[in-house]
Structure formats: C-alpha cells, structure tokens
Design a protein around this motif. Structure first.
Motif, PDB file in Angstrom:
ATOM      1  N   GLN A 388       0.830  -1.203   0.000  1.00 27.03           N
ATOM      2  CA  GLN A 388       0.000   0.000   0.000  1.00 27.03           C
ATOM      3  C   GLN A 388       0.869   1.259   0.000  1.00 27.03           C
ATOM      4  O   GLN A 388       0.615   2.221  -0.735  1.00 27.03           O
ATOM      5  CB  GLN A 388      -0.934  -0.013   1.207  1.00 27.03           C
ATOM      6  N   ILE A 389       1.919   1.260   0.810  1.00 25.46           N
ATOM      7  CA  ILE A 389       2.822   2.411   0.865  1.00 25.46           C
ATOM      8  C   ILE A 389       3.532   2.591  -0.475  1.00 25.46           C
ATOM      9  O   ILE A 389       3.702   3.720  -0.957  1.00 25.46           O
ATOM     10  CB  ILE A 389       3.839   2.230   2.013  1.00 25.46           C
ATOM     11  N   PHE A 390       3.931   1.495  -1.103  1.00 26.90           N
ATOM     12  CA  PHE A 390       4.554   1.521  -2.425  1.00 26.90           C
ATOM     13  C   PHE A 390       3.653   2.257  -3.411  1.00 26.90           C
ATOM     14  O   PHE A 390       4.117   3.105  -4.191  1.00 26.90           O
ATOM     15  CB  PHE A 390       4.808   0.084  -2.864  1.00 26.90           C
ATOM     16  N   CYS A 395       5.261   4.873  -6.553  1.00 22.38           N
ATOM     17  CA  CYS A 395       6.275   4.032  -7.198  1.00 22.38           C
ATOM     18  C   CYS A 395       5.776   3.341  -8.476  1.00 22.38           C
ATOM     19  O   CYS A 395       6.546   3.201  -9.439  1.00 22.38           O
ATOM     20  CB  CYS A 395       6.806   2.992  -6.214  1.00 22.38           C
ATOM     21  N   PRO A 396       4.487   2.900  -8.544  1.00 17.76           N
ATOM     22  CA  PRO A 396       4.038   2.228  -9.772  1.00 17.76           C
ATOM     23  C   PRO A 396       3.993   3.126 -11.002  1.00 17.76           C
ATOM     24  O   PRO A 396       3.819   2.616 -12.118  1.00 17.76           O
ATOM     25  CB  PRO A 396       2.623   1.749  -9.403  1.00 17.76           C
ATOM     26  N   ALA A 397       4.161   4.439 -10.840  1.00 20.89           N
ATOM     27  CA  ALA A 397       4.225   5.295 -12.018  1.00 20.89           C
ATOM     28  C   ALA A 397       5.395   4.914 -12.916  1.00 20.89           C
ATOM     29  O   ALA A 397       5.350   5.135 -14.133  1.00 20.89           O
ATOM     30  CB  ALA A 397       4.337   6.759 -11.598  1.00 20.89           C
ATOM     31  N   CYS A 398       6.448   4.364 -12.332  1.00 12.89           N
ATOM     32  CA  CYS A 398       7.586   3.841 -13.110  1.00 12.89           C
ATOM     33  C   CYS A 398       7.681   2.321 -12.983  1.00 12.89           C
ATOM     34  O   CYS A 398       7.865   1.628 -13.973  1.00 12.89           O
ATOM     35  CB  CYS A 398       8.894   4.472 -12.654  1.00 12.89           C
ATOM     36  N   TRP A 420       4.556 -10.028 -13.473  1.00 10.31           N
ATOM     37  CA  TRP A 420       4.672  -8.940 -12.496  1.00 10.31           C
ATOM     38  C   TRP A 420       6.140  -8.474 -12.418  1.00 10.31           C
ATOM     39  O   TRP A 420       6.798  -8.659 -11.391  1.00 10.31           O
ATOM     40  CB  TRP A 420       4.211  -9.424 -11.122  1.00 10.31           C
ATOM     41  N   PRO A 421       6.660  -7.838 -13.456  1.00  7.28           N
ATOM     42  CA  PRO A 421       8.069  -7.432 -13.409  1.00  7.28           C
ATOM     43  C   PRO A 421       8.331  -6.158 -12.623  1.00  7.28           C
ATOM     44  O   PRO A 421       9.469  -5.865 -12.280  1.00  7.28           O
ATOM     45  CB  PRO A 421       8.415  -7.249 -14.882  1.00  7.28           C
ATOM     46  N   TYR A 422       7.308  -5.357 -12.370  1.00  6.33           N
ATOM     47  CA  TYR A 422       7.465  -4.078 -11.672  1.00  6.33           C
ATOM     48  C   TYR A 422       8.447  -3.160 -12.410  1.00  6.33           C
ATOM     49  O   TYR A 422       9.395  -2.641 -11.850  1.00  6.33           O
ATOM     50  CB  TYR A 422       7.884  -4.295 -10.209  1.00  6.33           C
ATOM     51  N   GLN A 492      10.795   9.374  -3.372  1.00  8.71           N
ATOM     52  CA  GLN A 492      11.877   9.215  -2.398  1.00  8.71           C
ATOM     53  C   GLN A 492      11.618  10.055  -1.162  1.00  8.71           C
ATOM     54  O   GLN A 492      11.807   9.604  -0.024  1.00  8.71           O
ATOM     55  CB  GLN A 492      13.208   9.601  -3.059  1.00  8.71           C
ATOM     56  N   SER A 493      11.169  11.281  -1.350  1.00  9.95           N
ATOM     57  CA  SER A 493      10.887  12.158  -0.209  1.00  9.95           C
ATOM     58  C   SER A 493       9.757  11.596   0.644  1.00  9.95           C
ATOM     59  O   SER A 493       9.792  11.679   1.884  1.00  9.95           O
ATOM     60  CB  SER A 493      10.539  13.565  -0.707  1.00  9.95           C
ATOM     61  N   HIS A 494       8.750  11.049  -0.011  1.00 16.94           N
ATOM     62  CA  HIS A 494       7.641  10.430   0.726  1.00 16.94           C
ATOM     63  C   HIS A 494       8.160   9.299   1.610  1.00 16.94           C
ATOM     64  O   HIS A 494       7.790   9.190   2.793  1.00 16.94           O
ATOM     65  CB  HIS A 494       6.603   9.906  -0.271  1.00 16.94           C
TER      66      HIS A 494
END
Length: 513
Positions: A388-390, A395-398, A420-422, A492-494
């Motif tokens: 959920q935090i991811f 992060c899923p934008a990339c 699911w390569p992420y 990263q800041s988050h």
C-alpha cells in the motif's frame, strides 16, 4: 492498438501518452506500433483485451493479495527455494529442458585463448573481462562493485564512448544521441588479457560517504569514485564518456521480450502532459539482426532490443568472442590495438565464428528461460501494508506492476502470461546523483530504464555481495531508494518521511518480490 491502450491505462490520463505513442511511431515507420520481427504474435480478441484490462487494473484494497500475485512469471514461475541457486532453474513451463541445460553448460564454460587444442572453446579475447558468462552473472543474479581500490572488478564493467556527429541508420529517430567507441580502448575497458597482450587498465573504485536523515534515524550512502590506472594503450580521448556497470540479473528475460511493444509505449508520457512529474520515454535502438530501429528493453539504459543481441554483445565486449551478430574475431579491440587485431583468433575452423549460431541460440534460450521464483508472504499484513505504501508513494508510475505477454504459438513458454516485473521498461530522469555522462541511443546520461523488481528481495541470498543500482553502489534496498532523484524525487521524499514501522513494511514488501 488505440482501443487496447485506452483500456489498460487506468491510473493516469490516457490521451497524452497515446498521442506520444502515435507520434513516435509515425516518426519512425509512418504507422502506429513498433515492429517485433523476431516474434510471431497472434492478435488479441476484444474479450482478451477486456480480460487483460481487468487483470492489470491497480488494486483498491490492500488488506489481501491480488489473484496470481504469488506467481510473478505466470506459468513460468518456479517454486521458491532458500539456496543460492534460486535464480538458476528453468521456467516451470519450459518443455525444452535438454537445450536449456546445453545452454547452461555454454553459459558456464571457461573459454581459452587461441591457439589451443580445445578448438571448441578457444577464441577468448585477446582482451577480455572474464572467461565465462557465469563469472559476472553470479548464480544468474547480479554482480557487485569493488568494495575498495584494492578489490577486484569481476562482475563490474566500465563502458566508454565519445560523441559522434551522426548515425545514418538512426537519422529518423528524434533525440538520438550518436556515439562512437573510444578511439584507443573501444566501448569497454578490458582488464584481463591473453599471454602476450597487456590488459587495458586496472579498474579501481573508492567511496566517499553521504549521510541521509530519516525519521527515526539516518542512513549512509556510498559515493563511488572510479579511476582507471595503468592505461596500457595511451591516454583516453579528452571527450571520453565513462559509465561503470555491474552485471544485471537474468530473471524472466524471455517474458520481458514477449511484452507487446505498444503496451510499453502506452505508458510513455515524454512531455509530462498529465502533470504528474513522470515523463517516461522509450529508448529506440538499432537492431543489428533485423537492420532496423526497435524498442530497447534490456540493459540499464534499455539499449538492447532482444535477448539474442544482448547475449551477442556480451560475448563481444566481455569475452572477446565473435558471433554471427557481432563477427569481429578480436572482440572490442580498437583499430589502434594492432597487436590484438593481428593475433590468432578462434574462428578459422568449421564453426566460422568463435561462438557459432548454435552456441548463441543455446545461450539465448538459457538466458531467456531462467525462472522467476514464487513470491513469499504475499498475505502477510506487513507485506500488504508495504505494498500500500509503495502505491501511495507513487512508485508504480515507473515500476509498473503487471503486463500480459503476446500470444505466441512459437514460444508457448512465454505466451499469454500475466507477469509482475514491476517496471515500465522506459527511460526516466533519475537526477544528478545517479547521472553519468555516457548516453545510449536516446537515453541521456541522466536517464535510466526502470529496473524490474521481480526477484530483488532474493538478490543477496543469491550472492551476498550483490549490489543495487547500475554501478552497485547501493548495499541495501533502502540505500537504492534514497539514491532516487529527478522524476523519482517525490516518491523518495515520501519514503524518507515515513515512520519507522511503515518504512520497515515497505522494505518487507520489496523483500517479498
């Protein structure tokens, strides 16, 4: 293509990426879509397109895992085991196990310099980085950077280039950055040599330190400082551009190759028209085998279009071995290295090349069919909270979680799999901290392909010295996150601002991949 793309893109506005996709494709070929001549895909039906859209939709409830989330490579997923060979098993659905094992033997084979009585294994170098593919890809996983100036650079390479005026093959590709090999040393430093030849240089890395404040503590990042000592063939060109690299892991490469090009392009938003700060771009590279531009997928800057070309490139630069794709028997030796070019090579027998087409095909099959281990603890509350935090951090934008591969009658092991390569397999500006000066095709020095995350939690089980990021500077997943800048700065800041418990949950999620 347009209908399919509209259905699959659920977490960002659709029209800007689609315009970019169509514009890019039109600039290259005059019609939508990027050619994949090495595949023979069947078209998708409307029913399949709808099923894919449902399967790829972003989760809304993080209290339980998604269907099939524990099988990141679909039917190719292999059972998890706790040994250091967890990345070395054939894909579970691969039928051709005999050729896979032949490919493994060639991947692990120690090559020797010519002349040699072992005619089937000669041709190494004369300048090289390693005698075996497996020496760099440790247990089929990632390599590591030297820990200090006195450590060896095995599984670590230094890429070179100088600016070039143009590349006629890629004249139609907007933003293509033409380069050429460094005049004296070629495209890569080879730090080993056959008898009678001098290694090009000694590779040394030392590290500075940078402290990063976190909620509840701090982290220390290594800042690498690369030097090339004992240059044997004269000074480097004043315009040389240098990029250090660790050997990448080899998981799921055939499945990545089987992702439809249009699905990757549908995620691109080079002008950031949706204003989310993420502007992924496709790298378009030259296919030596098919003599045309193709979508780059492999390597830290997505500079290789196929698994076969990637394998052939490694034979050439890392081992100095000729193949039908890169046929120079002296490997990466530059025209200035006349002793190397005039040396006896291993391609003067029935093979024709030091690694003939059969050898290259078997190594390609092996590399393309290494199985991705099953996920662990997908329903653990800490892992689900980390997931959920991811997503909350963006992060899923990339690191796009899911794709569905082409339906491929000729490659059933890669056909129509939910994977699911992420990764979105696009280029992103990662900021000054990770930048180096060496471009590749359309990728600038600041841009890197989104690294796939499947298997990342097992990296140091496979090799305890395994490092993260392109040059292995990050010793932990947290360090890798803290190096993210540029388009990833907000994420990263988050993460830096997370409470300790949530940060640990995020890391638990990544370790489960």
């Amino acid at each position: 293509m347009t209908t399919f793309a509209i259905k699959i893109r659920l977490n960002r506005p659709l029209w800007p990426p689609l315009i970019a996709v169509l514009a890019l494709a039109t600039r290259i070929w005059g019609e939508p879509g990027l050619s994949q001549p090495h595949l023979n895909p069947q078209p998708r039906s409307a029913e399949e397109t709808a099923r894919i859209a449902t399967a790829r939709a972003a989760p809304k409830d993080f209290t339980f895992s998604e269907p099939f989330e524990d099988r990141p490579a679909g039917a190719a997923t292999v059972p998890y085991n706790s040994g250091d060979n967890a990345f070395s098993h054939p894909a579970e659905n691969l039928e051709n196990r005999l050729d896979f094992e032949l490919g493994r033997a060639l991947f692990e084979k120690l090559w020797v310099a010519s002349p040699s009585s072992t005619r089937a294994s000669d041709g190494l170098g004369p300048l090289y980085n390693t005698r075996s593919c497996s020496n760099c890809h440790i247990n089929d996983g990632r390599g590591h950077a030297p820990d200090g100036p006195d450590d060896t650079a095995l599984s670590f390479a230094v890429k070179l280039a100088v600016p070039a005026a143009s590349d006629a093959r890629m004249a139609a590709i907007e933003d293509y950055l033409a380069t050429a090999p460094e005049p004296a040393y070629g495209s890569q430093i080879q730090d080993f040599a056959a008898p009678g030849h001098a290694p090009e240089a000694r590779i040394r890395v030392k590290y500075g330190q940078r402290r990063i404040d976190l909620i509840g503590g701090e982290a220390s990042l290594r800042i690498p400082q690369l030097t090339l000592d004992d240059l044997a063939y004269g000074p480097l060109d004043n315009a040389v551009m240098i990029s250090p690299r660790v050997a990448p892991p080899l998981l799921g490469l055939g499945l990545i190759e089987a992702i439809p090009a249009e699905d990757i392009l549908a995620l691109a938003d080079p002008e950031d028209r949706d204003g989310d700060g993420i502007s992924g771009r496709a790298n378009i590279v030259w296919s030596v085998e098919y003599a045309q531009p193709m979508l780059g997928r492999f390597g830290y800057k997505a500079a290789e279009p196929t698994v076969r070309q990637q394998a052939a490139s490694a034979f050439q630069t890392d081992l100095g071995i000729s193949t039908p794709v890169f046929s120079d028997p002296w490997g990466d030796c530059s025209p200035a290295q006349t002793t190397c070019r005039k040396a006896q090579h291993g391609d003067a027998d029935i093979r024709g090349y030091e690694a003939d087409a059969t050898t290259l095909d078997l190594v390609t099959l092996y590399s393309a069919n290494l199985g991705v281990p099953a996920r662990r603890n997908v329903d653990d509350p800490h892992v689900l909270r980390g997931k959920q935090i991811f997503h909350q951090a963006g992060c899923p934008a990339c690191h796009q979680p899911k794709f569905v591969t082409h339906r491929l009658p000729d490659r059933p092991e890669h056909s129509f799999q939910l994977i699911w390569p992420y990764s979105d397999f696009l280029l992103h500006d990662m900021g000054d901290g990770l930048a180096d000066p060496r471009p590749e095709a359309r990728a600038t020095g600041r841009e890197w392909r989104t690294a796939p995350l499947w298997g990342v939690g097992l990296a140091q089980q496979i090799s305890e010295r395994a490092g993260f990021l392109h040059d292995g500077r990050a010793r932990t997943l947290l360090e890798a996150i803290l190096w993210h800048g540029g388009e990833a700065q907000a994420a990263q800041s988050h993460i830096r601002s997370l409470p300790v418990k949530d940060r640990h949950s995020l890391l638990s999620f990544l370790e489960s991949l």
